[in-house]
Motif scaffolding. Structure first.
Motif, short mmCIF file in Angstrom:
data_model
loop_
_atom_site.label_atom_id
_atom_site.label_comp_id
_atom_site.label_asym_id
_atom_site.label_seq_id
_atom_site.Cartn_x
_atom_site.Cartn_y
_atom_site.Cartn_z
N ARG A 1 -1.35 1.89 -15.95
CA ARG A 1 -2.74 1.19 -15.76
C ARG A 1 -4.05 1.91 -16.55
NH1 ARG A 1 -0.69 2.08 -10.47
NH2 ARG A 1 -2.27 3.81 -9.95
N GLN B 1 2.85 -0.26 -25.47
CA GLN B 1 1.90 -0.89 -24.56
C GLN B 1 0.82 -1.63 -25.47
OE1 GLN B 1 1.14 1.11 -21.01
NE2 GLN B 1 -0.39 -0.15 -20.47
N PRO C 1 1.75 -2.72 -16.98
CA PRO C 1 0.79 -2.31 -16.13
C PRO C 1 0.20 -3.08 -15.10
CG PRO C 1 0.04 -3.18 -18.40
CD PRO C 1 1.71 -3.02 -18.50
N VAL D 1 -0.83 -5.30 -24.21
CA VAL D 1 -2.36 -5.52 -23.84
C VAL D 1 -3.07 -6.43 -24.66
CG1 VAL D 1 -4.50 -4.43 -23.31
CG2 VAL D 1 -2.26 -3.20 -22.67
N SER E 1 -3.81 0.62 -20.21
CA SER E 1 -4.21 -0.89 -20.13
C SER E 1 -5.70 -1.05 -20.15
CB SER E 1 -3.70 -1.70 -18.87
OG SER E 1 -4.04 -2.99 -19.10
#
Length: 304
Positions: A182, A299, A172, A303, A185
């Motif tokens: 994005r 992800q 991201p 993150v 995230s």
């Protein structure tokens, strides 16, 4: 077993493609300058050759060891292209010319990653490859010019126009990351998602494993004629609906704000997948909800 040269092989799509080719029993040389790609995107069985596609001699020497080329290397970031337009042109146009020259010299097939950006604003209906191309961005212009160069190869040329590709390993924080990475995230971090304008812009999102299947199929086709085809699902979703779907998948609330619309933003981009099916029997198989779940699963630890 064949050996393939993948330029940009350490990038998001390139890394997934390299993994797929290795799993199929092929050998792969990934040619990448690591300016945006990551070495950890490669499987250990692949050979990494560091260098830039602007170096035609280096690219040609690698092609001489291979049975085909997939040319993915490019500067797609609008910001990077604006900051150094000469560099962007050298990589995007010069790299395409070098890949074509290498494929021509070795009489091997070339699969060229173009982009849906060549269409510009495609309108709300799925757009076919026969439509007029009026790219809005410099990147789209580069890709369209690159297509003309690639077609000089004749039957050994395959051009694929990917639409919005997403999936695991799309980081991201990269300037090359897509809107899905994005949004995920932001949701996982409890941050606000900013949408340009009303969010009614629509896009055709294709999961990375699907686009990789299309590239692999293109590599193994019989070179009867040059092909140009979309890499898409044929279905679009608005950016506003996408933000809601991402938040639901993340299991978080949606903190949303609307910013000013971007100048010359493309309103709609959706591809017609029929030609890829007719020529190669390809259809995207991954539903957006399933692809989002896989992407969020990858992800989340990145993150957090």
């Amino acid at each position: 077993m064949a050996r393939y040269l993948v330029t940009g092989g350490c990038g998001f799509i390139g890394g997934h493609l390299t993994h797929a080719l290795v799993r199929a029993g092929h050998r792969v040389i990934a040619f990448d300058d690591l300016s945006s790609g990551r070495e950890d995107n490669l499987p250990p069985e692949a050979d990494l050759e560091r260098g830039c596609v602007t170096d035609g001699t280096h690219l040609a020497s690698l092609a001489g060891q291979c049975n085909g080329i997939v040319h993915l290397a490019a500067i797609a970031s609008v910001e990077a292209a604006a900051a150094n337009p000469r560099r962007a042109e050298a990589v995007n146009l010069g790299g395409a010319r070098n890949a074509v020259a290498a494929a021509e010299a070795e009489k091997i097939p070339l699969v060229y990653a173009s982009s849906a950006a060549v269409y510009g604003d495609a309108g709300s209906r799925p757009i076919a490859e026969t439509a007029d191309c009026t790219p809005h961005s410099v990147y789209g212009q580069h890709k369209l010019k690159g297509e003309s160069t690639v077609l000089t190869l004749g039957p050994r040329a395959t051009i694929i126009r990917p639409f919005n590709v997403y999936g695991p390993r799309q980081h991201p924080n990269s300037p090359y990351s897509g809107v899905i990475a994005r949004f995920i995230s932001a949701c996982l971090a409890g941050e606000t998602i900013t949408i340009n304008g009303e969010g009614l812009q629509s896009r055709d999102f294709i999961y990375v494993s699907d686009i990789v299947r299309l590239f692999v199929a293109a590599l193994s086709r019989e070179p009867a004629a040059p092909f140009t085809m979309n890499g898409c699902t044929g279905q679009a979703i608005s950016i506003l609906s996408l933000a809601r779907a991402v938040a639901d998948t993340c299991g978080t609330g949606l903190d949303l704000r609307h910013g000013p619309a971007r100048a010359a933003d493309i309103l709609h981009s959706c591809g017609d997948p029929q030609r890829a099916f007719d020529l190669l029997g390809f259809r995207a198989e991954t539903r957006l909800g399933d692809g989002l779940a896989e992407t969020v699963g990858w992800q989340r630890p990145v993150v957090q």
